[in-house]
Design an enzyme around this catalytic site. Structure first.
Site, short mmCIF file in Angstrom:
data_model
loop_
_atom_site.label_atom_id
_atom_site.label_comp_id
_atom_site.label_asym_id
_atom_site.label_seq_id
_atom_site.Cartn_x
_atom_site.Cartn_y
_atom_site.Cartn_z
N LYS A 51 0.83 -1.20 0.00
CA LYS A 51 0.00 0.00 0.00
C LYS A 51 0.87 1.26 0.00
O LYS A 51 2.05 1.22 0.34
CB LYS A 51 -0.94 -0.01 1.21
CG LYS A 51 -0.24 0.03 2.56
CD LYS A 51 -1.26 -0.01 3.68
CE LYS A 51 -0.57 0.05 5.04
NZ LYS A 51 -1.54 0.10 6.16
N TYR A 110 13.56 31.22 7.38
CA TYR A 110 12.31 31.93 7.65
C TYR A 110 12.10 32.15 9.14
O TYR A 110 12.34 31.26 9.97
CB TYR A 110 11.12 31.13 7.10
CG TYR A 110 10.99 31.16 5.60
CD1 TYR A 110 10.71 32.34 4.92
CD2 TYR A 110 11.13 30.00 4.86
CE1 TYR A 110 10.58 32.37 3.54
CE2 TYR A 110 11.00 30.00 3.47
CZ TYR A 110 10.73 31.20 2.82
OH TYR A 110 10.60 31.21 1.46
#
Length: 366
Positions: free
Chosen positions: A48, A256
């Site tokens: 998966k 940032y």
């Protein structure tokens, strides 16, 4: 400058900023170890989420070559991809029978994992193979135990299964309750194989191996015994290139919002990966947690500042001479820094690290 062979891409290696290597030999060894620990139960392979981010098709081919014959996917679309790899493998679809998808699932000869009486009523008239999932405590997917007899009167499945809630905690009493609940419920399906164990479940002292085990995370190098040493081999190696370096003075900030401030003269290296590539924002510098690190010339160097979309910044002041230059490679994942360590330092889990490995990486399978 690099010990990587040319990646499988039309671009030359010197134009790649990050290289993800998947060691299929290690993957096969991990499956063999898990099969041995399954102690006679069949060992399947979990595919998966694009084989936990590593590529469904190459992973499935490697597992087939090692002897795996049963696979689990999440969606019917993943099941179609898996069927294109193997005409004969048993392929179970964990999301069951989505509305109006029965024809697709039947055409691809997939095996839906049914978890409701509505799904069973829709699929049973086909006479095709199915699994029945029983909810023994997860409260997520699966048939409530009080509906077991109703299901058994409507369908004879190929497999009866459930899913552990706390298998990473061997002494949690919920494990015993789930084992007992599945044992009682499967009595309604005499002669039908059963499955309960995920990766960590295989290593439980209770040995609830039944007839089929379903490892996923451990196949790809994650630790199924997080309170002890990792018995699995690392499968993923992630390296990225230094794009630029600079020297800053004490008191200057990085990235940032100026979340990190240098306390000494510092050499920085900007590396060409970021959260768009699956490096978690949680790896950013934060008070009270150890920094995420990368290997620069074999030396651990901390990530400083905030992870941005395309870049991270490392403090390479202590890197060996010549190792932190423009164009050199640093290692974010490999033998020394595994997915579990990066996850811990990013305040997430290794499953997320793997499944978010980004599409911009040049990928190599060895």
């Amino acid at each position: 400058m690099s010990d990587f062979p040319t990646p499988a891409t039309d671009r030359p290696e010197h134009c790649e900023n990050a290289l993800l290597t998947v060691d299929l030999s290690a993957l096969r060894q991990n499956w063999r170890l898990l099969a041995d620990f399954s102690n006679g139960a069949e060992c399947s392979g979990m595919l998966k989420a694009n084989a936990y981010g590593l590529g469904l098709e190459p992973v499935m081919r490697a597992l087939l070559a090692e002897g795996c014959r049963t696979f689990f996917v999440a969606t019917a679309a993943e099941g179609e991809r898996a069927r294109a790899v193997s005409e004969t493998a048993a392929i179970y679809v964990l999301e069951g029978l989505p509305p109006d998808c029965g024809e697709l699932i039947a055409r691809a000869r997939l095996i839906p994992v049914l978890g409701s009486l509505e799904e069973i009523a829709e699929w049973a008239p086909s006479g095709l193979d199915a699994a029945v999932q029983l909810d023994t405590g997860m409260n997520r997917m699966g048939l409530p135990l009080e509906q077991t007899l109703g299901a058994a009167s409507a369908i004879r499945p190929r497999l009866v299964m459930s899913h552990f809630v706390t298998s990473q905690t061997p002494n949690d009493p919920l494990n015993e309750r789930q084992i007992a609940a599945l044992a009682a419920a499967r009595a309604a399906f005499p002669g039908i194989p059963a499955s309960l164990c995920n990766s960590s479940g295989i290593f439980l002292p209770h040995k609830p191996l039944l007839e089929l085990t379903r490892p996923g995370y451990a196949l790809f190098g994650g630790n199924p015994t997080p309170r002890g040493p990792n018995p699995m081999k690392p499968v993923v190696r992630l390296r990225a290139r230094i794009l630029a370096t600079r020297d800053i003075a004490a008191g200057e900030t990085v990235g940032y919002d100026a979340t990190w401030t240098a306390t000494r003269p510092t050499k920085l290296a900007t590396v060409g990966v970021g959260y768009a590539d699956g490096v978690p924002v949680g790896a950013s510098t934060a008070p009270g947690k150890p920094p995420a690190e990368a290997l620069v010339g074999g030396r651990r160097c901390p990530l400083v500042g905030r992870v941005s979309m395309d870049f991270i910044v490392l403090d390479v002041t202590e890197a060996p001479p010549g190792a932190a230059r423009r164009g050199e490679w640093v290692e974010l994942l490999g033998d020394e820094i595994g997915v579990d360590e990066l996850a811990t330092r990013s305040r997430t889990i290794g499953y997320e690290i793997l499944t978010r490995l980004g599409p911009r990486y040049a990928r190599r399978y060895v």
